[in-house]
Design a protein around this motif. Structure first.
Motif, PDB file in Angstrom:
ATOM      1  N   ILE A   1       0.634  -2.269  -7.970  1.00 17.14           N
ATOM      2  CA  ILE A   1       0.746  -1.430  -6.779  1.00 17.14           C
ATOM      3  C   ILE A   1       1.594  -0.203  -7.086  1.00 17.14           C
ATOM      4  N   PHE A   2       2.689  -0.397  -7.829  1.00 12.73           N
ATOM      5  CA  PHE A   2       3.573   0.709  -8.197  1.00 12.73           C
ATOM      6  C   PHE A   2       2.863   1.695  -9.117  1.00 12.73           C
TER       7      PHE A   2
ATOM      8  N   ASP B   1       8.929   2.549  -3.275  1.00  9.51           N
ATOM      9  CA  ASP B   1       9.911   1.774  -2.515  1.00  9.51           C
ATOM     10  C   ASP B   1       9.506   0.300  -2.500  1.00  9.51           C
ATOM     11  N   PRO B   2      10.396  -0.614  -2.921  1.00  8.03           N
ATOM     12  CA  PRO B   2      10.067  -2.048  -2.896  1.00  8.03           C
ATOM     13  C   PRO B   2       9.663  -2.553  -1.524  1.00  8.03           C
ATOM     14  N   ILE B   3      10.244  -1.987  -0.473  1.00 12.76           N
ATOM     15  CA  ILE B   3       9.874  -2.406   0.885  1.00 12.76           C
ATOM     16  C   ILE B   3       8.436  -2.019   1.195  1.00 12.76           C
ATOM     17  N   GLU B   4       8.035  -0.827   0.762  1.00 17.87           N
ATOM     18  CA  GLU B   4       6.654  -0.386   0.985  1.00 17.87           C
ATOM     19  C   GLU B   4       5.672  -1.234   0.170  1.00 17.87           C
ATOM     20  N   ILE B   5       6.064  -1.580  -1.048  1.00 22.63           N
ATOM     21  CA  ILE B   5       5.202  -2.431  -1.880  1.00 22.63           C
ATOM     22  C   ILE B   5       5.037  -3.804  -1.237  1.00 22.63           C
ATOM     23  N   GLU B   6       6.124  -4.339  -0.694  1.00 21.86           N
ATOM     24  CA  GLU B   6       6.038  -5.628   0.004  1.00 21.86           C
ATOM     25  C   GLU B   6       5.129  -5.538   1.219  1.00 21.86           C
ATOM     26  N   ALA B   7       5.180  -4.405   1.927  1.00 20.97           N
ATOM     27  CA  ALA B   7       4.319  -4.218   3.098  1.00 20.97           C
ATOM     28  C   ALA B   7       2.846  -4.191   2.685  1.00 20.97           C
ATOM     29  N   VAL B   8       2.542  -3.579   1.545  1.00 21.10           N
ATOM     30  CA  VAL B   8       1.163  -3.556   1.048  1.00 21.10           C
ATOM     31  C   VAL B   8       0.715  -4.971   0.718  1.00 21.10           C
ATOM     32  N   ARG B   9       1.592  -5.756   0.084  1.00 24.29           N
ATOM     33  CA  ARG B   9       1.254  -7.148  -0.236  1.00 24.29           C
ATOM     34  C   ARG B   9       0.975  -7.948   1.030  1.00 24.29           C
TER      35      ARG B   9
END
Length: 366
Positions: A236-237, A244-252
């Protein structure tokens, strides 16, 4: 797996898993073919639908639960199951609540669970099964050997899919170094990774249901899933434009809301990924009419850099902050890399050697 299902497993099934005192008491009731109705929660909303019965206020034990279950009424426990609050209680939930159950005990259990924030357990005297209710979810507990068998099969499937995921990443690595990655290549990697995530979540549900009986399976699952989340997040990155790790978590999390059919259908999945991505090549791509292999993507290279032996995280972060792609890092001279604060000449030489030759991809250890 939906959020409500995960919440049900963590809140409800974990409380009745093998190894807990509550499960020991329920098993005693089951073996004696004595029915029971147990509510885990003594908040005001629970007590408001209780009539009659006896005030107990005693520490919980499996023996006490078994003896109290010989009476016809429900048993009220504290939310954490450490105290027996009341026994022989008559529960009167709203009769207008819709229920799919037929037996009196189970109809009451379903109505209570849907009207108050409490886990409700019904032990069937006739069928010798334990049913767990929480909000609008219900699960009938299966015999431990049957759950172990399904969990073992899921574990074998997880191992196969993890190997496929690593194989796709290995094929992707040289394309990243040559700056020849296409949208289709990334989709295949994300598809395999998401299937690993889904099978892993299914196994977590089995492990919660198995409790202490699933210790060995939990160790095997942890070994197979070692560093998977980091490697999946790197996709994803590297390709979708998120940092942003928070944004990546939201995508997951958003990816987890897709149906399995949507994930396995390449066009449908491509449309979803294109809508989620914030990098320019994907924001303007036409999935419906275009060839997925014609859309070129550049990798930022976080996974490849992290897999270089012994390279520290600050050095990787410095490279990712300075360069937009792994191809740009490869074009940089050794002197240019060494000039970065976190790199220096030694790391610059190793980076050039690693990215200049065959890609170094961390193997999946067994």
């Amino acid at each position: 797996m939906s959020a409500s299902t995960t919440d049900f497993q963590q809140t409800a099934l974990a409380k009745v898993a093998p190894g807990t005192l509550l499960r020991a008491g329920l098993d005693r009731i089951l073996l004696a073919r004595t029915g029971a109705l147990v509510v885990l929660g003594d908040a005001a909303e629970v007590l408001e639908i209780c009539t009659g019965g006896f005030l107990i206020e005693a520490a919980f034990s499996p023996q006490k639960l078994f003896e109290l279950a010989k009476m016809d009424g429900a048993i009220i426990l504290s939310a954490n199951g450490t105290r027996i609050v009341r026994a022989n209680v008559h529960l009167v939930p709203d009769p207008r609540l819709v229920t799919t159950e037929t037996g009196t005990r189970h109809r009451t259990a379903e109505r209570v669970a849907s009207s108050v924030d409490a886990v409700v357990v019904a032990v069937s005297e006739e069928l010798s099964v334990i049913s767990v209710y929480y909000r609008n979810n219900k699960q009938t507990l299966q015999p431990i050997p049957a759950v172990l068998s399904r969990a073992s099969q899921a574990l074998s499937t997880l191992e196969r899919y993890r190997e496929r995921f690593e194989s796709v990443l290995s094929s992707l690595a040289p394309l990243e170094l040559a700056d020849q990655v296409t949208f289709r290549d990334v989709l295949f990697a994300l598809q395999r990774g998401e299937m690993v995530r889904r099978i892993g979540a299914e196994i977590e549900g089995y492990l919660l249901e198995l409790g202490t009986d699933g210790r060995l399976l939990a160790l095997q699952s942890a070994e197979i899933s070692l560093d998977f989340e980091e490697r999946f997040d790197s996709l994803i990155f590297d390709f979708l434009g998120y940092s942003d790790p928070i944004e990546i978590e939201a995508v997951r999390d958003s990816l987890g809301s897709l149906s399995t059919d949507d994930v396995t259908d390449l066009r449908t999945f491509a449309s979803w990924v294109a809508r989620q991505a914030i990098c320019e090549p994907l924001r303007s791509v036409s999935v419906d009419h275009g060839d997925l292999s014609s859309v070129a993507l550049s990798s930022r290279g976080s996974r490849l850099l992290s897999s270089i032996s012994r390279i520290p995280a600050p050095a990787v972060a410095a490279l990712l902050d300075r360069y937009r792609s792994v191809a740009a890092i490869r074009l940089a001279s050794e002197q240019e890399l060494a000039a970065l604060d976190e790199i220096g000449p030694d790391w610059a030489r190793l980076i050039r050697e690693s990215l200049g030759g065959s890609p170094i991809v961390a193997p999946l250890e067994r």
